[in-house]
Design a protein around this motif. Sequence first.
Motif, PDB file in Angstrom:
ATOM      1  N   GLU A  16      50.203  36.671  35.757  1.00  0.00           N
ATOM      2  CA  GLU A  16      50.331  36.760  34.297  1.00  0.00           C
ATOM      3  C   GLU A  16      49.690  35.558  33.598  1.00  0.00           C
ATOM      4  O   GLU A  16      49.230  35.661  32.463  1.00  0.00           O
ATOM      5  N   SER A  69      48.022  49.107  46.404  1.00  0.00           N
ATOM      6  CA  SER A  69      49.105  49.191  45.418  1.00  0.00           C
ATOM      7  C   SER A  69      49.101  47.949  44.517  1.00  0.00           C
ATOM      8  O   SER A  69      49.357  48.051  43.316  1.00  0.00           O
ATOM      9  N   GLU A  70      48.748  46.799  45.066  1.00  0.00           N
ATOM     10  CA  GLU A  70      48.649  45.587  44.234  1.00  0.00           C
ATOM     11  C   GLU A  70      47.501  45.724  43.226  1.00  0.00           C
ATOM     12  O   GLU A  70      47.625  45.346  42.059  1.00  0.00           O
ATOM     13  N   ARG A  91      48.536  47.793  40.327  1.00  0.00           N
ATOM     14  CA  ARG A  91      49.391  47.026  39.407  1.00  0.00           C
ATOM     15  C   ARG A  91      48.525  46.142  38.486  1.00  0.00           C
ATOM     16  O   ARG A  91      48.716  46.091  37.280  1.00  0.00           O
ATOM     17  N   LEU A  92      47.530  45.513  39.101  1.00  0.00           N
ATOM     18  CA  LEU A  92      46.650  44.616  38.320  1.00  0.00           C
ATOM     19  C   LEU A  92      45.805  45.401  37.312  1.00  0.00           C
ATOM     20  O   LEU A  92      45.619  44.982  36.173  1.00  0.00           O
ATOM     21  N   HIS A 116      46.530  48.123  35.921  1.00  0.00           N
ATOM     22  CA  HIS A 116      47.421  48.543  34.853  1.00  0.00           C
ATOM     23  C   HIS A 116      47.585  47.400  33.843  1.00  0.00           C
ATOM     24  O   HIS A 116      47.494  47.589  32.633  1.00  0.00           O
ATOM     25  N   LEU A 117      47.783  46.203  34.381  1.00  0.00           N
ATOM     26  CA  LEU A 117      47.954  45.007  33.554  1.00  0.00           C
ATOM     27  C   LEU A 117      46.709  44.776  32.691  1.00  0.00           C
ATOM     28  O   LEU A 117      46.780  44.498  31.488  1.00  0.00           O
TER      29      LEU A 117
END
Length: 437
Positions: free
Chosen positions: A37, A59-60, A63-64, A66-67
């Motif tokens: 973040e 999967s990581e 997530r990134l 998406h961020l």
Amino acid sequence: MKSFHIITFGCQMNEHDSERMSGILQSQGLVPAASVEDAEMVILNTCSIREKAEQKFYSELGRLAHLKGRDGKRITIAVAGCIAQQEGKKLLSRTPSVDLVIGPSDIARLSVMVEQRKDGGRRVVETGGDPEYHHKLVPAARTDGLKAWVSIMYGCDNFCTYCVVPYLRGRERSRPLRDIVAEVRGLADCGYREITFLGQNVNSYGKGLEDSCSFPELLRQVQDIDGIERIRFVTSHPRDLSDGLIGAIRDLPKVCESIHLPVQSGSDRVLVSMNRRYTSDEYRKKVLQLRDAVPSVSLTTDIIVGFPGETNEDFAMTLQILRDVQFDTIFAFKYSKRPNTRALDLPGHLQEQVKEERLEQVFALQKEITLRKNRQHVGSVQEVLVEGESRKGGTLTGRTRGNMAVNFAGPRHLKGSLAKVRITSAGPNSLSGELCA
Ligand code: SAM
Ligand code: SF4
């Protein structure tokens, strides 16, 4: 771009590659951020040794991505390591969130790539593999202060039939002796006390070097460096465990009595099929020779269960070698299909459930062995390199020469020193003890 965060998957080699990427970026003026973040660039340093490691990465990455999408935040996403090498350009076409793709032997180009991508520049892929990487002096930003990894070679020539490493990390290349010795001297000057040499097959160190040098010779040279108290190394291939290395472990006081010697299977039929090039009896003989020369040696191994064609009888032989050798600890894995490897085409791929059951049996057997072996240390006095306060707090923690974790009460100022600790109890993962007066 001012700050970066690295997420590392996989082995110690990847951990060390991350230290190097961090070193490169810091020398370029970027600062490490404590979390994704807080970072403007995130590097995923990936592993593809087994399918599970790959899934973790995807999967990581999801997530990134998406961020990045959600906040419209301008994070740069870089993919490094073995998946970067394996997928190359495809990563850019399949995953629009990825900005940079960099292979393990191209790390030295990271700063140039970051410059190219800066301010909306093009997305960049570097997976060609720098043929001179083993001659490059790449800065590493280490944070431990006490224990350091030092790469001595890259790649692998062994082509075990299940393994992607030779395809992704290239042919075996050794770093010149003088570069390694200079790096270790520098570490000693900075207060480091323990070094671990890294390579896929450290025992064949020196092959192809202009000034020929063997691995035991490298150990002898480093033994003479003031300030370094302990020398460790991973990994040794059983076929190449030489009399010279056994002699070095026995004779060089700083070389710890500890060796990771992956056996993979106890069945000769499976070992042939894996292209390991030793028999289970040859392995047993090496262990006897090692223990004869160095009775206190701690021995760890890797096991693969459910290799294609592994029968109940083959698997029983793996359990038997665990009983016979009595390893201190093991790392055990279910066979995982890997792209381009020869094992893919072998007959007799097993169902996931069979692999699962075999893995559980291996873990259950080894749990008993490890606990029994750990309990044998009770009453002994061990030399412990004190690493600081234990995670739970209230005690100090450190490691024996055999690489066992030990917790004990003592003053904080012992951090970084070698203490004598009498072992009072043993659990499955660590020992407890008291400081000797
Ligand atoms: N070079 C080292 C050696 O040969 O012992 C180890 C390299 S590899 C990074 C670490 C371990 O992963 C291997 O010893 C093996 O047990 C395991 N491994 C490698 N490929 C695998 C596969 N396809 N499926 C399951 N385990 C695998
Ligand atoms: Fe893979 Fe075998 Fe090389 Fe180890 S020795 S890295 S298991 S090919």
